[in-house]
Design a protein around this motif. Structure first.
Motif, PDB file in Angstrom:
ATOM      1  N   GLN A 134       0.831  -1.205   0.000  1.00 49.84           N
ATOM      2  CA  GLN A 134       0.000   0.000   0.000  1.00 49.84           C
ATOM      3  C   GLN A 134       0.867   1.257   0.000  1.00 49.84           C
ATOM      4  OE1 GLN A 134      -3.787  -1.843   2.525  1.00 49.84           O
ATOM      5  NE2 GLN A 134      -2.546  -0.237   3.434  1.00 49.84           N
ATOM      6  N   LYS A 178       2.301  -0.604   4.119  1.00 51.71           N
ATOM      7  CA  LYS A 178       1.796  -1.845   4.695  1.00 51.71           C
ATOM      8  C   LYS A 178       1.702  -2.903   3.591  1.00 51.71           C
ATOM      9  CE  LYS A 178      -0.639   0.215   8.598  1.00 51.71           C
ATOM     10  NZ  LYS A 178      -1.913   0.333   9.362  1.00 51.71           N
ATOM     11  N   LEU A 195       0.145  -6.466   1.986  1.00 52.07           N
ATOM     12  CA  LEU A 195      -0.961  -7.414   1.893  1.00 52.07           C
ATOM     13  C   LEU A 195      -0.440  -8.736   1.335  1.00 52.07           C
ATOM     14  CD1 LEU A 195      -3.490  -4.903   0.387  1.00 52.07           C
ATOM     15  CD2 LEU A 195      -3.861  -6.104   2.547  1.00 52.07           C
ATOM     16  N   LYS A 254      -4.109 -11.270   4.606  1.00 53.48           N
ATOM     17  CA  LYS A 254      -3.556 -10.669   5.825  1.00 53.48           C
ATOM     18  C   LYS A 254      -2.820  -9.383   5.461  1.00 53.48           C
ATOM     19  CE  LYS A 254      -2.869 -15.126   8.157  1.00 53.48           C
ATOM     20  NZ  LYS A 254      -3.960 -14.948   9.118  1.00 53.48           N
ATOM     21  N   ARG A 255      -2.751  -8.474   6.455  1.00 46.57           N
ATOM     22  CA  ARG A 255      -1.979  -7.250   6.239  1.00 46.57           C
ATOM     23  C   ARG A 255      -0.949  -7.111   7.355  1.00 46.57           C
ATOM     24  NH1 ARG A 255      -5.162  -1.796   5.171  1.00 46.57           N
ATOM     25  NH2 ARG A 255      -5.359  -1.701   7.442  1.00 46.57           N
ATOM     26  N   ASP A 305      -1.018  -6.362  11.223  1.00 46.70           N
ATOM     27  CA  ASP A 305      -1.767  -5.117  11.388  1.00 46.70           C
ATOM     28  C   ASP A 305      -3.127  -5.421  12.017  1.00 46.70           C
ATOM     29  OD1 ASP A 305      -2.985  -2.691  11.249  1.00 46.70           O
ATOM     30  OD2 ASP A 305      -2.888  -2.489   9.072  1.00 46.70           O
ATOM     31  N   PHE A 349      -6.675  -4.202  10.640  1.00 50.10           N
ATOM     32  CA  PHE A 349      -7.222  -4.794   9.412  1.00 50.10           C
ATOM     33  C   PHE A 349      -7.988  -6.068   9.766  1.00 50.10           C
ATOM     34  CE2 PHE A 349      -6.896  -7.365   5.501  1.00 50.10           C
ATOM     35  CZ  PHE A 349      -7.349  -6.442   4.562  1.00 50.10           C
ATOM     36  N   ASN A 365      -8.147  -9.327   9.472  1.00 45.79           N
ATOM     37  CA  ASN A 365      -7.273 -10.417   9.012  1.00 45.79           C
ATOM     38  C   ASN A 365      -7.941 -11.795   9.049  1.00 45.79           C
ATOM     39  OD1 ASN A 365      -4.612  -9.076   8.540  1.00 45.79           O
ATOM     40  ND2 ASN A 365      -4.890  -8.490  10.688  1.00 45.79           N
ATOM     41  N   VAL A 393      -3.894  -3.104  -5.175  1.00 49.07           N
ATOM     42  CA  VAL A 393      -4.195  -1.963  -4.309  1.00 49.07           C
ATOM     43  C   VAL A 393      -4.281  -0.698  -5.158  1.00 49.07           C
ATOM     44  CG1 VAL A 393      -3.390  -0.537  -2.403  1.00 49.07           C
ATOM     45  CG2 VAL A 393      -3.047  -2.993  -2.322  1.00 49.07           C
ATOM     46  N   ILE A 419      -8.965  -2.170  -2.103  1.00 49.97           N
ATOM     47  CA  ILE A 419      -8.171  -3.388  -2.247  1.00 49.97           C
ATOM     48  C   ILE A 419      -9.002  -4.398  -3.041  1.00 49.97           C
ATOM     49  CG2 ILE A 419      -7.044  -5.288  -1.008  1.00 49.97           C
ATOM     50  CD1 ILE A 419      -6.953  -3.309   1.443  1.00 49.97           C
ATOM     51  N   SER A 467     -10.317  -0.014   3.095  1.00 49.28           N
ATOM     52  CA  SER A 467      -8.964  -0.006   3.644  1.00 49.28           C
ATOM     53  C   SER A 467      -8.829  -0.806   4.934  1.00 49.28           C
ATOM     54  CB  SER A 467      -8.502   1.437   3.887  1.00 49.28           C
ATOM     55  OG  SER A 467      -9.373   2.079   4.818  1.00 49.28           O
ATOM     56  N   GLY A 506     -10.427  -3.703   5.380  1.00 50.02           N
ATOM     57  CA  GLY A 506     -10.696  -5.104   5.070  1.00 50.02           C
ATOM     58  C   GLY A 506     -12.167  -5.460   5.014  1.00 50.02           C
TER      59      GLY A 506
END
Length: 818
Positions: free
Chosen positions: A142, A146, A148, A165-166, A174, A177, A179, A192, A197, A219, A221
């Motif tokens: 991103q 960050k 992904l 996952k982020r 993160d 997010f 996840n 992205v 996303i 952003s 998720g």
């Protein structure tokens, strides 16, 4: 008494060592190279180029899959990636501070520890790494740096869903997010943009919410409900490329309507996920390939049928999806649409999948209009393979999957002398397909690929290209034999035909007259002036099990009635070997021959087809290999001993009466043997059309073994020359030569850095280099067996010896400095 015992023991061991099957160290093992697998091509801000994939060499220098090139295409040695050398690079992204995010995998196998995510600084040094990314398929970075990661595989390690996952820039998860998103099938890619996303794959639902193939997330998720693709790709994979305006190019498999007709070709999605009807293309690309965009034009790998042939090309499409006829389409490899990647570097197009149509090292260059640009300085490679051998003018001719051996560039064929040196006068300059067979006749080489049959002179230049598909009933080439009179016997596994010396079909053998059956898996061998043929009879009849029969023909196509065909085998006959006596050895996937149970799936017949029951009885007293099913690769007879090799590298020696040769042991550590080639003494000179050579002038028997071996850095292909000992005196001893077979050195010859790899049973603790007269020139302790190097750049040209000291003994390898 102890002294006498020690002396006797020393003498016995010396005798055993002298007669044992040992590796002949006068033969310097050649190194085969093939084009690297390129998965990443990136232009850097300073004009340098980042290449990733399975890249183990660059211009013969050992590297580790991720390299950086200077603008002149030389290797930037200030960049060093120290990740797992067995892991190839799957994807690379960049963070705003110049750090590099790298996703690696080992052969794309679904094991948890086979996937890693690295964070590197600008010079390749590892800053962070994560291995908890099971079956990771794609990554994205991103604007806030960050990361992904998406992947997973349902059914493995209790996985009930696939994931996204982020990670923060420090590789911590993160927590802001979502996840725990649960995709009900695989995810293949992630993009992205400033809008959100995008995740694509084979899924039909996320957290129980219907979302077919492609979903847009906010952003944090959370699913963006304003984006919907309807039916999507209906369970098929596809590629995604983001345009600058936020629209998404889908590489194919999205069902949509074009001019009132359904289509699965490329399409473009609007910001809400609907099909952009202003874009219409007649092409599609593989889901694992990359579409690139420059100046609103799309550069796509596509399969194109020009009316006579189908092939993959790099083409350019206009912004509306129509073909740009001003671009010279670029031909790719036969399977060039698979894992295709291209990139724009310094105003040029760099692309992969082109080792057979462009630069032999797999990465080629064109200008923006598709015109080829010289890429000969780009030489990334990985280990090639040796597959089979024969003899040509007293030299070993090898075929395999390679574009270079040592420092000689040649496609798939090379000549080696008795010491392993490559004959630079023989070069096969162009690729004509994977080589099926080679045969040497009257100082020329006949070469058969699946689709071509050609004749080369002593320098590898083309003498004749036979147009067998037009001039015969053959569909392809599986096996051939060229006679001294120039006529050629060929099979495509269904037909057996005789061509005249010009390649025109002269006659066709009638193999079967019963319309209820057809023949496949056809193979033959010459038994003096007769053709011994094995074929597998197939039928659509209910309950019919395929059977194989041996048939013998006269060269005039008539059946030889004196040969006992009888019932035959209850499975496939895959190997035929004619002994000097005219007797026949056959092997294959059968358990009964002429209704007699067959141990070890090997049979010996008289020259007229009568089964040797004593051979059968003796063979039943022991078991060959590790299973009742056998993958016999080669049967070779040397001095009255039958050497049989299987795919697991086990070589068994048996006598002509079927009894086991108990005093034989294959010394070389080869994990997968592909061929054995006998070498005869000069006293027993064979014709040049024979597979046996006249390289030795002693009473020892020799054999070449070809195949692959595993080491700490991966798998490499080897050719080992084995001294079988004197006739009748085979025995086994723990010799230094056997240890030497466990060590590989490359490149050959060496110019700068000498690399060494070992089987896992060798743990060296010291290495030394000696001149030809025995003077020690270099010595050092070995701290790690991984990527062991010796800098030879300051050594003069000539012969040197490397000694490796370990708990197993001292190993000596001969090397050549260029």
């Amino acid at each position: 008494m102890k002294k006498l015992y020690s002396l006797l023991l020393f003498i016995v061991v010396g005798i055993l060592s002298a007669n044992a099957q040992v590796v002949d160290e006068t033969f310097v093992q050649p190194t085969a190279y093939k084009a690297a697998k390129i998965t990443v091509i990136k232009e850097l801000s300073d004009g340098k180029i980042l290449l990733g994939g399975n890249i183990q060499f660059f211009k013969e220098k050992k590297v580790s899959n991720l390299i950086r090139l200077n603008a002149d295409y030389s290797l930037d040695e200030t960049f060093v990636f120290n990740g797992d050398p067995k892991s190839e690079i799957k994807d690379v992204k960049f963070q705003s501070n110049g750090n590099i995010i790298v996703l690696t995998t080992i052969d794309n196998f679904g094991f948890a520890d086979y996937f890693k995510l690295y964070q590197l600084n600008a010079n390749g040094e590892t800053l962070k790494e994560v291995s908890t990314i099971f079956n990771a398929t794609a990554i994205a970075v991103q604007a806030d740096d960050k990361i992904l990661v998406t992947g997973g595989a349902i059914g493995y390690y209790d996985f009930t869903s696939c994931y996204l996952k982020r990670f923060n820039s420090d590789f911590s998860l993160d927590e802001t997010f979502k996840n725990d998103l649960a995709f009900n099938a695989s995810t293949n890619n992630v993009l992205v943009s400033s809008n959100g996303i995008y995740v694509g794959g084979l899924f039909t639902a996320i957290d129980g919410i219907t979302k077919n193939s492609l979903v847009k997330l906010n952003s944090d998720g959370v699913i963006d409900t304003t984006f919907d693709v309807g039916a999507g790709a209906n369970g098929s994979a596809f590629s995604m490329t983001l345009q600058d305006d936020g629209k998404i190019i889908v590489g194919g498999n999205f069902s949509h309507i074009v001019d009132g007709l359904p289509s699965n070709n490329m399409c473009r999605l609007n910001l809400d996920g609907s099909i952009d009807t202003s874009f219409s293309a007649q092409y599609y690309n593989y889901a694992n390939s990359v579409i690139t965009i420059k100046d609103s034009h799309l550069y796509v790998d596509a399969g194109i049928n020009d009316g006579t042939t189908f092939g993959y090309h790099l083409i350019r499409l206009k912004p509306d999806g129509s073909l740009d006829e001003n671009f010279n389409r670029i031909k790719l490899n036969e399977f060039g649409g698979d894992y295709f990647v291209s990139s724009f570097v310094n105003g040029k197009i760099f692309y992969n999948n082109s080792e057979y149509t462009g630069n032999r090292y797999g990465i080629s260059i064109s200008d923006l209009e598709g015109n080829a640009i010289d890429a000969s300085e780009l030489k990334p490679s990985k280990p090639g393979s040796f597959q089979a051998g024969s003899y040509f003018d007293g030299k070993l001719v090898v075929k395999g999957d390679f574009v270079k051996i040592n420092n000689v560039e040649t496609y798939g064929i090379a000549l080696l002398d008795a010491n392993g040196d490559v004959d630079e006068s023989f070069v096969f300059p162009t690729y004509r397909g994977d080589i099926k067979q080679i045969q040497v006749v009257n100082n020329s080489v006949f070469v058969g690929t699946k689709t071509q049959f050609i004749n080369l002179d002593a320098n590898g230049k083309l003498i004749k290209d036979f147009n067998f598909k037009v001039d015969s009933d053959l569909l392809e080439i599986q096996q051939f034999n060229v006679f001294d009179n120039g006529k050629i016997l060929l099979t495509d596994q269904w037909n057996l035909v005789l061509l005249n010396e010009q390649g025109i079909q002269e006659s066709k053998f009638i193999l079967n007259s019963d319309s209820n059956f057809w023949i496949t898996n056809l193979r033959f061998e010459m038994q003096n002036d007769k053709v011994l043929c094995a074929g597998q009879f197939e039928s659509f009849g209910a309950g019919y099990r395929p059977k194989s029969k041996l048939m013998r023909f006269n060269i005039d196509k008539t059946i030889d009635e004196s040969f006992n065909t009888n019932v035959g085998a209850d499975g496939a006959i895959n190997r035929i070997n004619i002994l000097d006596s005219g007797e026949i050895i056959i092997a294959g996937n059968f358990f009964n021959y002429n209704n007699v149970s067959v141990p070890n799936q090997i049979v010996k017949l008289s020259k007229d087809g009568e089964m040797d029951l004593k051979f059968n009885e003796n063979l039943s007293l022991y078991h060959i290999g590790y299973s009742e099913y056998h993958d016999y690769r080669k049967i070779e007879v040397i001095d009255g001993v039958i050497y049989i090799t299987e795919g697991d590298a086990k070589v068994t020696a048996i006598n002509l009466d079927g009894t086991l040769k108990k005093d034989f042991e294959m010394p070389a550590v080869i994990d997968n043997i592909t061929d054995l080639v006998a070498v005869e003494n000069k006293e027993e000179t064979a014709p040049k059309t024979d597979r046996k050579a006249t390289l030795e002038n002693s009473t020892n028997n020799y054999m070449f073994a070809m195949g692959t071996t595993k080491s700490t850095t991966g798998v490499s292909s080897v050719i080992v020359k084995v001294n079988l000992g004197k006739s009748g005196s085979l025995s086994v001893g723990p010799t230094p030569e056997k240890l030497a077979s466990k060590v590989q050195v490359f490149p050959v010859p060496v110019q700068e850095k000498l690399n060494l790899s070992f089987s896992t049973t060798i743990l060296p603790n010291k290495i030394s280099v000696y001149s030809a007269n025995g003077k020690e020139l270099y010595t050092a302790k070995v701290q790690s067996a991984d990527n062991l190097e010796v800098d030879m750049s300051q050594f003069s040209s000539g012969i040197y010896f490397v000694k490796l000291f370990s708990d197993s003994g001292v190993i000596t390898k001969k090397i050549v400095k260029k």
